[in-house]
Scaffold this motif. Sequence first.
Motif, mmCIF file in Angstrom:
data_model
loop_
_atom_site.group_PDB
_atom_site.id
_atom_site.type_symbol
_atom_site.label_atom_id
_atom_site.label_comp_id
_atom_site.label_asym_id
_atom_site.label_seq_id
_atom_site.Cartn_x
_atom_site.Cartn_y
_atom_site.Cartn_z
ATOM 1 N N HIS A 59 0.829 -1.199 0.000
ATOM 2 C CA HIS A 59 0.000 0.000 0.000
ATOM 3 C C HIS A 59 0.868 1.256 0.000
ATOM 4 C CE1 HIS A 59 -3.353 -2.678 0.815
ATOM 5 N NE2 HIS A 59 -2.660 -3.201 1.820
ATOM 6 N N GLU A 60 0.281 2.341 -0.479
ATOM 7 C CA GLU A 60 1.003 3.613 -0.522
ATOM 8 C C GLU A 60 1.503 3.984 0.869
ATOM 9 O OE1 GLU A 60 -0.256 6.986 -3.143
ATOM 10 O OE2 GLU A 60 -2.115 5.815 -3.255
ATOM 11 N N GLY A 61 2.738 4.473 0.918
ATOM 12 C CA GLY A 61 3.326 4.909 2.177
ATOM 13 C C GLY A 61 4.095 3.827 2.906
ATOM 14 N N GLU A 62 3.887 2.560 2.563
ATOM 15 C CA GLU A 62 4.629 1.491 3.225
ATOM 16 C C GLU A 62 6.059 1.442 2.698
ATOM 17 O OE1 GLU A 62 1.706 -1.936 4.735
ATOM 18 O OE2 GLU A 62 1.971 -1.942 2.558
ATOM 19 N N ARG A 63 6.962 0.978 3.570
ATOM 20 C CA ARG A 63 8.371 0.877 3.205
ATOM 21 C C ARG A 63 8.717 -0.582 2.914
ATOM 22 N NH1 ARG A 63 11.751 3.494 7.906
ATOM 23 N NH2 ARG A 63 10.467 2.012 9.086
ATOM 24 N N TYR A 64 9.350 -0.797 1.769
ATOM 25 C CA TYR A 64 9.770 -2.154 1.421
ATOM 26 C C TYR A 64 11.278 -2.172 1.178
ATOM 27 C CZ TYR A 64 9.600 -0.441 -3.421
ATOM 28 O OH TYR A 64 9.795 0.268 -4.573
ATOM 29 N N VAL A 65 11.879 -3.318 1.432
ATOM 30 C CA VAL A 65 13.335 -3.452 1.382
ATOM 31 C C VAL A 65 13.806 -3.530 -0.066
ATOM 32 C CG1 VAL A 65 15.296 -4.904 2.018
ATOM 33 C CG2 VAL A 65 13.385 -4.591 3.623
ATOM 34 N N ILE A 66 14.841 -2.743 -0.374
ATOM 35 C CA ILE A 66 15.441 -2.807 -1.707
ATOM 36 C C ILE A 66 16.861 -3.377 -1.660
ATOM 37 C CG2 ILE A 66 14.020 -0.942 -2.624
ATOM 38 C CD1 ILE A 66 16.362 0.953 -2.268
ATOM 39 N N SER A 67 17.478 -3.415 -0.468
ATOM 40 C CA SER A 67 18.780 -4.070 -0.324
ATOM 41 C C SER A 67 19.038 -4.327 1.154
ATOM 42 C CB SER A 67 19.907 -3.216 -0.923
ATOM 43 O OG SER A 67 20.097 -2.032 -0.177
ATOM 44 N N ALA A 68 19.861 -5.340 1.420
ATOM 45 C CA ALA A 68 20.221 -5.694 2.798
ATOM 46 C C ALA A 68 21.660 -6.183 2.813
ATOM 47 C CB ALA A 68 19.282 -6.777 3.337
ATOM 48 N N VAL A 69 22.326 -6.006 3.954
ATOM 49 C CA VAL A 69 23.732 -6.395 4.041
ATOM 50 C C VAL A 69 23.893 -7.911 4.038
ATOM 51 C CG1 VAL A 69 24.434 -4.271 5.198
ATOM 52 C CG2 VAL A 69 23.671 -6.238 6.563
ATOM 53 N N ARG A 70 22.835 -8.651 4.403
ATOM 54 C CA ARG A 70 22.859 -10.110 4.278
ATOM 55 C C ARG A 70 21.438 -10.614 4.069
ATOM 56 N NH1 ARG A 70 23.982 -9.400 9.857
ATOM 57 N NH2 ARG A 70 22.451 -10.371 11.257
ATOM 58 N N ARG A 71 21.323 -11.876 3.748
ATOM 59 C CA ARG A 71 20.035 -12.457 3.398
ATOM 60 C C ARG A 71 19.048 -12.327 4.554
ATOM 61 N NH1 ARG A 71 17.696 -15.811 -0.290
ATOM 62 N NH2 ARG A 71 16.171 -17.330 0.461
ATOM 63 N N LEU A 72 17.831 -11.925 4.201
ATOM 64 C CA LEU A 72 16.789 -11.734 5.207
ATOM 65 C C LEU A 72 15.927 -12.976 5.350
ATOM 66 C CD1 LEU A 72 15.518 -8.136 4.280
ATOM 67 C CD2 LEU A 72 16.900 -8.763 6.266
ATOM 68 N N GLN A 73 15.406 -13.143 6.554
ATOM 69 C CA GLN A 73 14.386 -14.144 6.825
ATOM 70 C C GLN A 73 13.153 -13.429 7.357
ATOM 71 O OE1 GLN A 73 14.569 -17.286 6.001
ATOM 72 N NE2 GLN A 73 16.715 -17.181 5.338
ATOM 73 N N ASP A 74 12.012 -14.058 7.181
ATOM 74 C CA ASP A 74 10.761 -13.455 7.634
ATOM 75 C C ASP A 74 10.831 -13.161 9.129
ATOM 76 O OD1 ASP A 74 8.179 -12.535 7.701
ATOM 77 O OD2 ASP A 74 7.267 -14.531 7.750
ATOM 78 N N GLY A 75 10.548 -11.910 9.497
ATOM 79 C CA GLY A 75 10.539 -11.512 10.899
ATOM 80 C C GLY A 75 11.873 -11.050 11.430
ATOM 81 N N ALA A 76 12.900 -11.006 10.577
ATOM 82 C CA ALA A 76 14.227 -10.592 11.041
ATOM 83 C C ALA A 76 14.203 -9.146 11.519
ATOM 84 C CB ALA A 76 15.246 -10.756 9.918
ATOM 85 N N SER A 77 14.960 -8.883 12.580
ATOM 86 C CA SER A 77 15.096 -7.524 13.095
ATOM 87 C C SER A 77 15.970 -6.718 12.135
ATOM 88 C CB SER A 77 15.731 -7.555 14.483
ATOM 89 O OG SER A 77 15.928 -6.233 14.963
ATOM 90 N N VAL A 78 15.517 -5.508 11.791
ATOM 91 C CA VAL A 78 16.255 -4.694 10.823
ATOM 92 C C VAL A 78 16.380 -3.268 11.334
ATOM 93 C CG1 VAL A 78 15.564 -6.068 8.817
ATOM 94 C CG2 VAL A 78 14.146 -4.132 9.540
ATOM 95 N N THR A 79 17.393 -2.603 10.815
ATOM 96 C CA THR A 79 17.550 -1.175 11.032
ATOM 97 C C THR A 79 17.679 -0.519 9.664
ATOM 98 O OG1 THR A 79 18.889 0.550 12.072
ATOM 99 C CG2 THR A 79 20.061 -1.362 11.264
ATOM 100 N N VAL A 80 16.967 0.572 9.472
ATOM 101 C CA VAL A 80 16.908 1.218 8.159
ATOM 102 C C VAL A 80 18.036 2.224 8.028
ATOM 103 C CG1 VAL A 80 15.539 2.671 6.619
ATOM 104 C CG2 VAL A 80 14.424 0.895 7.989
ATOM 105 N N ARG A 81 18.818 2.065 6.963
ATOM 106 C CA ARG A 81 19.880 3.027 6.681
ATOM 107 C C ARG A 81 19.289 4.162 5.861
ATOM 108 N NH1 ARG A 81 24.938 1.110 3.243
ATOM 109 N NH2 ARG A 81 23.547 1.607 1.512
ATOM 110 N N GLU A 82 19.381 5.354 6.369
ATOM 111 C CA GLU A 82 18.808 6.519 5.681
ATOM 112 C C GLU A 82 19.705 6.953 4.532
ATOM 113 O OE1 GLU A 82 15.878 7.463 6.267
ATOM 114 O OE2 GLU A 82 15.554 6.359 8.135
#
Length: 286
Positions: free
Chosen positions: A263-286
């Motif tokens: 939906h509009e306004g939601e943030r989705y991942v475009i890159s990560a320092v390593r492979r993600l799994q569902d529910g993984a804790s993340v920090t967003v790099r601005e």
Amino acid sequence: MIARLPRAVRWATMLGIMLLSASAALGTQQPIEVRVSVAERQTAYRRMTYGARLRPRQTVNQRAPQSGLVDQITVQPGQVVARGDLLMSLRRNVPTDSFRPVPVQSFHDGVIASIAVYEGQEVRDGDTLLTIADTSSLTAELLVSDKDIDAIRVGAPVTAVDSQRDRTFSGRVTRSALIPDYATGLFSVEVSVNPGPGAFVGQFLRFSFRTDEISAILVAREHLEYRGGRYHLFVVENGRAVLRPVTLGAEYDSRVVIRDGLHEGERYVISAVRRLQDGASVTVRE
């Protein structure tokens, strides 16, 4: 001590210890750094291109204002003329005539397309002297295939490009044939071009049309995850990367329409320092 417990109790105890260990490990794991993009509606379209040469919308015959002889021709084919410019002069076909030659002036802006007479030729009142191509409005005829003709609408904007001279012009579709030329199977489409600086009769241009234009949420295909037979996106929710299934729509170059799941306004991942799994804790790099 665990070895003395009944087998069922031993298994339950060991499973509990393993779960507690895994939970502790997750609790101490550092959040994964990710970059995100914000979902928003974008405009997308397809582009089709056809080539053609510019031509005048109309040609005008300049006629003799009186009978007589062509005295002098002051223009040549291909010459640009403006309304009021001298084209040629006529004189009466009378040996003792002392009148000055009658000037023939252009009634239109344009280009001399052809000259029908020569100096000394006798002409009658109303005879065609020359033809002027009216360049105040230029057109081009495109021959369009049956797979593209349904996407072209009268009045639709067109971009025309002369890549050799680095010129771009704007225009509109003014006519679209309803039936094809049965010899070629192609449909005739007329485009009117705004004659800006650098446009001339005979110039070859590539005409581009926008088709299938939409406004929708689009994401780059490279950001999609294909797992379990479906496409997903990692959406950031409360500091975690949630693997969310999405429904795809039409594809536009490297982008694809997201019909459902984002939906509009939601943030989705475009890159990560390593492979993600569902529910993984993340920090967003601005």
